[in-house]
Design a protein around this motif. Structure first.
Motif, short mmCIF file in Angstrom:
data_model
loop_
_atom_site.label_atom_id
_atom_site.label_comp_id
_atom_site.label_asym_id
_atom_site.label_seq_id
_atom_site.Cartn_x
_atom_site.Cartn_y
_atom_site.Cartn_z
N GLN A 198 0.71 -1.20 0.13
CA GLN A 198 0.02 0.05 0.15
C GLN A 198 0.81 1.23 0.16
N ALA A 199 1.89 1.13 0.63
CA ALA A 199 2.87 2.27 1.05
C ALA A 199 3.65 2.67 -0.30
N LEU A 200 4.35 1.67 -0.73
CA LEU A 200 5.45 1.55 -1.73
C LEU A 200 5.11 0.81 -2.97
N GLY A 201 4.02 0.43 -3.21
CA GLY A 201 3.50 -0.41 -4.47
C GLY A 201 3.93 -1.61 -4.86
N LYS A 202 4.68 -2.39 -3.83
CA LYS A 202 5.24 -3.59 -4.10
C LYS A 202 5.88 -4.16 -2.63
N ASP A 203 5.75 -5.42 -2.72
CA ASP A 203 6.35 -5.87 -1.46
C ASP A 203 7.92 -6.10 -1.68
N VAL A 204 8.51 -5.35 -0.92
CA VAL A 204 10.03 -5.15 -0.83
C VAL A 204 10.68 -6.34 -0.27
N GLU A 205 11.58 -7.14 -1.15
CA GLU A 205 12.37 -8.29 -0.38
C GLU A 205 13.46 -7.78 0.30
N SER A 206 14.25 -6.74 -0.21
CA SER A 206 15.27 -6.46 0.44
C SER A 206 15.64 -4.84 -0.08
N ILE A 207 16.54 -4.09 0.80
CA ILE A 207 16.78 -2.81 0.16
C ILE A 207 18.28 -2.56 0.64
N TYR A 208 19.19 -1.91 -0.18
CA TYR A 208 20.65 -1.54 0.10
C TYR A 208 20.30 -0.40 0.77
N VAL A 209 20.81 -0.22 1.88
CA VAL A 209 20.98 1.12 2.63
C VAL A 209 21.91 1.63 2.83
N GLU A 210 22.43 2.80 2.04
CA GLU A 210 23.90 3.25 1.99
C GLU A 210 24.22 3.72 3.34
N GLU A 211 23.34 4.60 3.89
CA GLU A 211 23.73 5.10 5.33
C GLU A 211 24.20 4.00 6.11
N LEU A 212 23.54 2.72 6.11
CA LEU A 212 24.01 1.72 7.13
C LEU A 212 25.21 0.83 6.48
N GLY A 213 25.36 0.97 5.16
CA GLY A 213 26.33 0.15 4.52
C GLY A 213 26.38 -1.31 4.35
N LYS A 214 24.92 -1.46 4.31
CA LYS A 214 24.50 -3.04 4.07
C LYS A 214 23.04 -3.15 3.33
N GLN A 215 22.88 -4.52 2.96
CA GLN A 215 21.69 -5.05 2.44
C GLN A 215 20.80 -5.48 3.31
N LEU A 216 19.74 -4.75 3.67
CA LEU A 216 18.76 -5.33 4.83
C LEU A 216 17.58 -6.30 4.08
N SER A 217 17.35 -7.53 4.71
CA SER A 217 16.06 -8.13 4.22
C SER A 217 14.98 -7.61 4.72
N LYS A 218 13.73 -8.19 4.34
CA LYS A 218 12.59 -7.74 4.58
C LYS A 218 12.09 -7.65 6.02
N TRP A 219 12.94 -8.81 6.70
CA TRP A 219 12.55 -9.07 8.23
C TRP A 219 13.53 -8.15 8.95
N GLU A 220 14.55 -7.78 8.34
CA GLU A 220 15.55 -6.80 9.09
C GLU A 220 14.74 -5.31 9.08
N MET A 221 14.16 -5.17 7.84
CA MET A 221 13.49 -3.92 7.55
C MET A 221 12.30 -3.87 8.68
N PHE A 222 11.60 -4.82 8.76
CA PHE A 222 10.61 -4.96 9.82
C PHE A 222 10.86 -4.42 11.23
N ASP A 223 12.00 -5.05 11.77
CA ASP A 223 12.62 -4.72 13.11
C ASP A 223 12.94 -3.23 13.06
N VAL A 224 13.50 -2.72 12.03
CA VAL A 224 14.00 -1.30 11.80
C VAL A 224 12.72 -0.38 11.85
N LEU A 225 11.83 -0.81 11.19
CA LEU A 225 10.54 0.12 10.91
C LEU A 225 9.38 0.04 11.58
N VAL A 226 9.48 -1.24 12.30
CA VAL A 226 8.11 -1.39 13.19
C VAL A 226 8.47 -1.76 14.65
N VAL A 227 9.29 -2.80 15.00
CA VAL A 227 9.51 -3.14 16.25
C VAL A 227 10.28 -2.22 17.09
#
Length: 507
Positions: A198-227
């Motif tokens: 709903q927010a981004l238009g697709k189910d994002v499986e992973s994303i490279y975060v330049e400021e963190l210097g790493k590729q985050l999986s979906k469930w790592e994103m869940f921890d960062v964005l929700v938990v």
């Protein structure tokens, strides 16, 4: 997210270096208290000099403490939390007066330091002060995401989410037929997928975060964005109660919250940047981010980032709480479970239940409303601030008072609810309650600041509850029935519900 009271930090504070300052403040406090007694003020809960009622709130369940005090002091009273006076409202009548009738006098937010940082100083629909920014972004989220027309357009995503959840439950039963299932673990993943779509238009499986210097999986994103943000939101800095002591260091909490904010901001920036690249390539998707980038010309990139994050975290959390509690209560009662199943069968037969069937099953709405009443996901509404003198419940409320609407107290009021401590869905089938009014329990607030996500929460929770009952018989794992502990200051169930489920043969 909520503002709560946790005075445990105060109890460990060293007093020696600030005794003289406190003595001066004590005499000022006594003078102000004497002045207040001469006015038509609400009853005051007795407390201690300077700290007021903080130590009486150490149990970390302020909504329950407030409710007990209401039995002695009435539905509206005041407490002292350090330097602040808080007017606590514990009945639907005075709550509606505050949220609707006297709204313009108490329309601003009062946030803890943690929430100020987590909301980028109120750059969210739910936490912004009422004004032009609030009206603009609420219009955006209703038009693109949470309004009736937007909900019709995104129904396919919710249908997919429900279908995926039931498939996972069937797979669990097939693989481990005698073991209990953890509904929360399955449902929260599907809710997060829905939130991303709903927010981004697709189910994002992973994303490279330049400021963190790493590729985050979906469930790592869940921890960062929700938990992490949800846990950060209930952190309380004792300096919130004593703003004149802001100069005293409290680096532990400050660093923890800033780290959460930094990581959340970095992930959201990476996600928004990916959406901008997609749009630049000519790919257009009907989602909240695209709408904000196209329509929100006056919004800064940081504001867009936090607004999109708000849509993700709120979709992922509060609906989960309500659905899990409803299934917990149904799994305890074969009577209510069988009644709901029979009503679903009467309307749907062999057809799988969907959102279009919901208005035809009043008992399902009653289950949803009763769960909100007894297990409101937000027991105390985000704090308001009286920016001018006003009146509530016949009492004078001076400018500068904080307003706490205790939803839990409103819904445990014995003058309104018979046996309020019991879960009885049939109470919402009585003549006066037989409506689909989402605001009967005040769980979504009221007035101009009513929760924009009420319609979606109702659609998701009711469809999920009905489908889970349509597909399975539920029985709590032995020893689960009395497990009603919650996470710290929230009503989030401390331990995930564990239930044995048996597939029905009718579908």
């Amino acid at each position: 997210m909520e503002t709560y009271f946790d005075p445990q930090y105060f109890s460990t504070m060293g007093f020696g270096t600030i005794v003289l300052g406190f003595l001066v403040l004590f005499f000022v406090w006594r003078f102000l208290m004497n002045q207040r007694r001469n006015s038509n003020s609400p009853p005051a809960v007795p407390g201690q000099p300077l700290i007021g009622n903080l130590l009486q709130l150490k149990a970390k369940k302020p909504h329950q403490t407030f409710c007990k005090w209401a039995e002695t002091y009435g539905p509206i009273y005041t407490i002292r939390t350090g330097a602040s006076t808080v007017v606590v409202l514990n009945s639907i009548e005075v709550a509606k007066e505050a949220l609707v009738t006297k709204y313009l006098s108490i329309s601003t937010r009062k946030l803890s330091r943690a929430l100020q940082l987590l909301t980028a100083d109120k750059n969210m629909v739910a936490m912004s002060d009422y004004g032009e920014f609030h009206k603009m972004v609420k219009k955006y989220i209703l038009a693109s995401l949470l309004g009736a027309n937007a909900q019709k357009r995104s129904r396919c995503h919710r249908d997919t989410m429900i279908e995926n959840t039931t498939k996972c439950l069937h797979a669990n039963v097939k693989e481990h037929p005698l073991l209990p299932v953890n509904l929360r673990e399955i449902f929260k993943k599907e809710l997060f997928r829905l939130a991303l779509k709903q927010a981004l238009g697709k189910d994002v499986e992973s994303i490279y975060v330049e400021e963190l210097g790493k590729q985050l999986s979906k469930w790592e994103m869940f921890d960062v964005l929700v938990v992490d943000p949800m846990m950060g939101a209930i952190e309380v800095d004792w300096r919130d109660f004593f703003p004149y002591l802001r100069w005293v260091p409290n680096k532990g909490i400050e660093m923890k919250i800033r780290r959460i904010v930094s990581r959340t901001s970095a992930v959201m920036k990476a996600l928004i940047q990916e959406q901008k690249k997609r749009i630049a390539s000519g790919e257009d998707i009907d989602c909240y981010t695209d709408f904000l980038l196209a329509e929100g010309k006056t919004l800064k990139d940081e504001q867009i980032s936090w607004l999109v994050w708000e849509a993700i975290i709120e979709t992922s959390d509060t609906t989960l709480i309500t659905t899990e509690w409803a299934m917990y209560e149904l799994a305890k009662s074969s009577k209510y479970q069988d009644r709901l199943y029979q009503e679903i069968q009467k309307i749907c037969g062999s057809e799988k239940i969907t959102e279009v069937h919901l208005p035809q099953i009043p008992f399902l709405n009653a289950i949803f409303q009763e769960t909100l009443r007894l297990h409101s996901p937000v027991p105390i509404l985000p704090m308001r601030y009286a920016h001018e003198d006003t009146e509530l419940g016949g009492y004078h409320i001076p400018a500068g008072s904080e307003i706490a609407v205790n939803i839990y107290g409103c819904n445990m009021d014995k003058k309104v609810w018979n046996e309020p401590e019991e879960w009885k869905p049939e109470r919402f089938l009585s003549a006066e309650n037989l409506t689909a009014d989402l605001f009967q329990t005040m769980a979504f607030g009221g007035g101009r600041r009513v929760c924009a996500g009420a319609l979606q929460a109702n659609s998701i929770a009711c469809t999920a509850i009905a489908r889970f009952i349509q597909d399975f018989e539920w029985k709590l794992k032995e020893g689960e029935e009395g497990d009603v502990d919650t996470v710290q200051l929230t009503t989030h169930k401390l331990h995930p519900m564990q239930a044995i489920i048996t597939p029905r043969n009718s579908l």
